[in-house]
Design a protein around this motif. Structure first.
Motif, PDB file in Angstrom:
ATOM      1  N   ALA A 181      61.513  39.523  21.500  1.00 19.25           N
ATOM      2  CA  ALA A 181      60.211  39.143  22.036  1.00 19.25           C
ATOM      3  C   ALA A 181      59.138  40.089  21.521  1.00 19.25           C
ATOM      4  CB  ALA A 181      60.245  39.158  23.564  1.00 19.25           C
ATOM      5  N   ALA A 182      59.533  41.330  21.228  1.00 18.10           N
ATOM      6  CA  ALA A 182      58.584  42.301  20.669  1.00 18.10           C
ATOM      7  C   ALA A 182      58.053  41.868  19.312  1.00 18.10           C
ATOM      8  CB  ALA A 182      59.259  43.667  20.538  1.00 18.10           C
ATOM      9  N   GLY A 183      58.807  41.029  18.609  1.00 24.16           N
ATOM     10  CA  GLY A 183      58.359  40.534  17.316  1.00 24.16           C
ATOM     11  C   GLY A 183      57.285  39.470  17.423  1.00 24.16           C
ATOM     12  N   LEU A 184      57.155  38.868  18.604  1.00 20.89           N
ATOM     13  CA  LEU A 184      56.114  37.876  18.845  1.00 20.89           C
ATOM     14  C   LEU A 184      54.982  38.459  19.683  1.00 20.89           C
ATOM     15  CD1 LEU A 184      58.351  34.805  19.799  1.00 20.89           C
ATOM     16  CD2 LEU A 184      57.253  35.240  17.592  1.00 20.89           C
ATOM     17  N   VAL A 238      58.512  33.877  27.231  1.00 16.29           N
ATOM     18  CA  VAL A 238      58.057  34.497  25.988  1.00 16.29           C
ATOM     19  C   VAL A 238      57.244  33.500  25.169  1.00 16.29           C
ATOM     20  CG1 VAL A 238      58.810  35.501  23.791  1.00 16.29           C
ATOM     21  CG2 VAL A 238      59.906  36.204  25.929  1.00 16.29           C
ATOM     22  N   GLY A 239      57.695  32.256  25.149  1.00 15.50           N
ATOM     23  CA  GLY A 239      56.940  31.217  24.444  1.00 15.50           C
ATOM     24  C   GLY A 239      55.571  30.992  25.071  1.00 15.50           C
ATOM     25  N   GLU A 240      55.508  31.066  26.408  1.00  9.67           N
ATOM     26  CA  GLU A 240      54.231  30.905  27.096  1.00  9.67           C
ATOM     27  C   GLU A 240      53.292  32.064  26.770  1.00  9.67           C
ATOM     28  OE1 GLU A 240      55.244  30.587  31.198  1.00  9.67           O
ATOM     29  OE2 GLU A 240      56.513  28.817  30.917  1.00  9.67           O
ATOM     30  N   PHE A 241      53.835  33.299  26.788  1.00  6.22           N
ATOM     31  CA  PHE A 241      53.011  34.463  26.459  1.00  6.22           C
ATOM     32  C   PHE A 241      52.533  34.404  25.009  1.00  6.22           C
ATOM     33  CE2 PHE A 241      55.642  36.999  29.747  1.00  6.22           C
ATOM     34  CZ  PHE A 241      54.844  36.516  30.779  1.00  6.22           C
ATOM     35  N   PHE A 242      53.413  33.925  24.136  1.00 15.13           N
ATOM     36  CA  PHE A 242      53.066  33.824  22.714  1.00 15.13           C
ATOM     37  C   PHE A 242      51.943  32.816  22.508  1.00 15.13           C
ATOM     38  CE2 PHE A 242      54.369  32.260  18.308  1.00 15.13           C
ATOM     39  CZ  PHE A 242      53.753  33.325  17.660  1.00 15.13           C
ATOM     40  N   ALA A 243      52.031  31.677  23.208  1.00 11.78           N
ATOM     41  CA  ALA A 243      50.971  30.666  23.110  1.00 11.78           C
ATOM     42  C   ALA A 243      49.651  31.227  23.647  1.00 11.78           C
ATOM     43  CB  ALA A 243      51.365  29.410  23.888  1.00 11.78           C
ATOM     44  N   TYR A 244      49.743  31.976  24.740  1.00 11.58           N
ATOM     45  CA  TYR A 244      48.544  32.587  25.310  1.00 11.58           C
ATOM     46  C   TYR A 244      47.962  33.614  24.351  1.00 11.58           C
ATOM     47  CZ  TYR A 244      45.713  35.331  28.599  1.00 11.58           C
ATOM     48  OH  TYR A 244      44.691  36.004  29.213  1.00 11.58           O
ATOM     49  N   LYS A 245      48.825  34.395  23.708  1.00  8.27           N
ATOM     50  CA  LYS A 245      48.367  35.396  22.747  1.00  8.27           C
ATOM     51  C   LYS A 245      47.558  34.751  21.627  1.00  8.27           C
ATOM     52  CE  LYS A 245      50.226  38.658  19.318  1.00  8.27           C
ATOM     53  NZ  LYS A 245      51.447  39.313  18.800  1.00  8.27           N
ATOM     54  N   THR A 246      48.041  33.662  21.090  1.00  8.78           N
ATOM     55  CA  THR A 246      47.371  33.037  19.949  1.00  8.78           C
ATOM     56  C   THR A 246      46.102  32.294  20.352  1.00  8.78           C
ATOM     57  OG1 THR A 246      48.802  31.078  20.147  1.00  8.78           O
ATOM     58  CG2 THR A 246      49.510  32.812  18.638  1.00  8.78           C
ATOM     59  N   SER A 247      45.989  31.927  21.619  1.00 12.91           N
ATOM     60  CA  SER A 247      44.794  31.198  22.061  1.00 12.91           C
ATOM     61  C   SER A 247      43.750  32.116  22.696  1.00 12.91           C
ATOM     62  CB  SER A 247      45.179  30.102  23.061  1.00 12.91           C
ATOM     63  OG  SER A 247      45.739  30.668  24.242  1.00 12.91           O
ATOM     64  N   GLU A 248      44.205  33.247  23.273  1.00 12.90           N
ATOM     65  CA  GLU A 248      43.304  34.184  23.954  1.00 12.90           C
ATOM     66  C   GLU A 248      43.674  35.609  23.546  1.00 12.90           C
ATOM     67  OE1 GLU A 248      40.777  33.544  25.848  1.00 12.90           O
ATOM     68  OE2 GLU A 248      41.014  31.415  26.333  1.00 12.90           O
ATOM     69  N   TYR A 249      43.529  35.902  22.254  1.00 15.54           N
ATOM     70  CA  TYR A 249      44.051  37.150  21.699  1.00 15.54           C
ATOM     71  C   TYR A 249      43.459  38.385  22.396  1.00 15.54           C
ATOM     72  CZ  TYR A 249      46.859  39.009  17.822  1.00 15.54           C
ATOM     73  OH  TYR A 249      47.842  39.571  17.059  1.00 15.54           O
ATOM     74  N   ASP A 250      42.140  38.457  22.533  1.00 10.74           N
ATOM     75  CA  ASP A 250      41.520  39.633  23.143  1.00 10.74           C
ATOM     76  C   ASP A 250      41.933  39.802  24.605  1.00 10.74           C
ATOM     77  OD1 ASP A 250      40.093  40.542  20.895  1.00 10.74           O
ATOM     78  OD2 ASP A 250      38.522  39.058  21.237  1.00 10.74           O
ATOM     79  N   ARG A 251      41.973  38.695  25.329  1.00 10.35           N
ATOM     80  CA  ARG A 251      42.376  38.767  26.728  1.00 10.35           C
ATOM     81  C   ARG A 251      43.832  39.187  26.840  1.00 10.35           C
ATOM     82  NH1 ARG A 251      40.810  33.820  30.522  1.00 10.35           N
ATOM     83  NH2 ARG A 251      38.774  34.614  29.863  1.00 10.35           N
ATOM     84  N   TRP A 252      44.656  38.668  25.938  1.00 10.22           N
ATOM     85  CA  TRP A 252      46.077  39.056  25.928  1.00 10.22           C
ATOM     86  C   TRP A 252      46.224  40.557  25.701  1.00 10.22           C
ATOM     87  CZ3 TRP A 252      48.999  41.308  22.057  1.00 10.22           C
ATOM     88  CH2 TRP A 252      50.377  41.346  22.275  1.00 10.22           C
ATOM     89  N   LEU A 253      45.464  41.117  24.760  1.00  8.33           N
ATOM     90  CA  LEU A 253      45.516  42.553  24.493  1.00  8.33           C
ATOM     91  C   LEU A 253      45.084  43.362  25.722  1.00  8.33           C
ATOM     92  CD1 LEU A 253      44.074  42.633  20.866  1.00  8.33           C
ATOM     93  CD2 LEU A 253      46.371  43.369  21.540  1.00  8.33           C
TER      94      LEU A 253
END
Length: 267
Positions: free
Chosen positions: A137-140, A228-243
């Protein structure tokens, strides 16, 4: 891919996820299983369990990886499924010593490159084959407690993507396994970050079952933890918020670690 009657090679096959995959491949009726691991004695134990062949192999050594492929072909005459599973971790951030960065790079990235380079001519000649790379999951997402682990596991995902793009039209299937916490010795339960992962951890046997299901469907991304798939989708759609969310999580875990370090020991 149907594993029945296939020849399977598994690196890091003596413990944890690798061992569970070897056992599950045997249950599926694999024609032959090569159990490769730095721990030769444990590899022999697993090979005896699955009626396979054990190979002591240090995947940080390119020549040893090449010899592993040769040993597999000598034993069975072919290889159909390569599970490039060996991996290590180390704690630390940008202060992690260079030699530890290099060892992480060699095992978590270059071992996949060397193994693929060595086996690909055979797979292309037979016109079929499958490559399964174990990332994390760390790779995503990221690994808060280890810069080197996060970077190298991202590298694994990137390499698996590249191999898929370049070879899927030549009959070569590719999957990338990205679990979060798995109940193995890999988890250090004295580490607040690993304690967090342990709360949602799955067993190696569950991961192996996910692998079999994904191979049947020839799915690229294998996610034993659906979140992990949900977090990954969120990362790609809301990158700054995810960070920002991960930064808050990091602060919380760091406070927990500091509190644990200053608390008197029980007893």
């Amino acid at each position: 891919m149907d594993v029945r009657d296939k020849v399977v090679m598994v690196t890091g096959g003596a413990h944890g996820i690798g061992r569970a995959i070897c056992q599950r491949m045997a249950e599926e009726g694999a024609a032959g299983i090569v159990v490769a691991d730095l721990d030769g004695a444990a590899a022999c134990t697993v090979a005896d369990e699955v009626q396979g062949v054990a190979v002591t192999c240090d995947v940080s050594d390119r020549a040893a990886v090449e010899q592993l492929v040769d040993r597999t072909l000598q034993a069975y005459g072919r290889v159909d499924l390569v599970v490039s599973n060996a991996g290590i971790t180390v704690k630390g951030g940008i202060d992690t010593p260079d030699d530890q960065w290099q060892r992480m790079w060699d095992i978590n990235v270059m071992s996949h490159v060397w193994l693929t380079r060595a086996v690909m001519p055979h797979l292309l000649e037979q016109g079929s084959g499958y490559l399964l790379y174990t990332s994390s999951a760390a790779g995503l997402l990221t690994e808060i407690g280890s810069a080197a682990y996060s970077v190298t596991k991202h590298g694994t995902v990137a390499f698996a993507e590249w191999v898929s793009v370049h070879h899927q039209k030549q009959g070569i299937g590719v999957s990338c396994l990205c679990p979060a916490g798995v109940a193995t010795d890999f988890l250090d339960l004295d580490d607040p970050i690993h304690q967090f992962l342990h709360m949602s951890s799955v067993t190696p046997e569950q991961v192996a079952e996910n692998v079999i299901d994904a191979l049947r469907e020839e799915t690229f991304l294998i996610l034993p933890h659906p979140e992990v798939g949900e977090f990954f989708a969120y990362k790609t759609s809301e990158y700054d918020r995810w960070l920002k969310n991960f930064a808050r999580l990091n602060e919380k875990l760091q406070r927990s670690a500091a509190k644990r370090a200053t608390s008197p020991e029980d007893g």
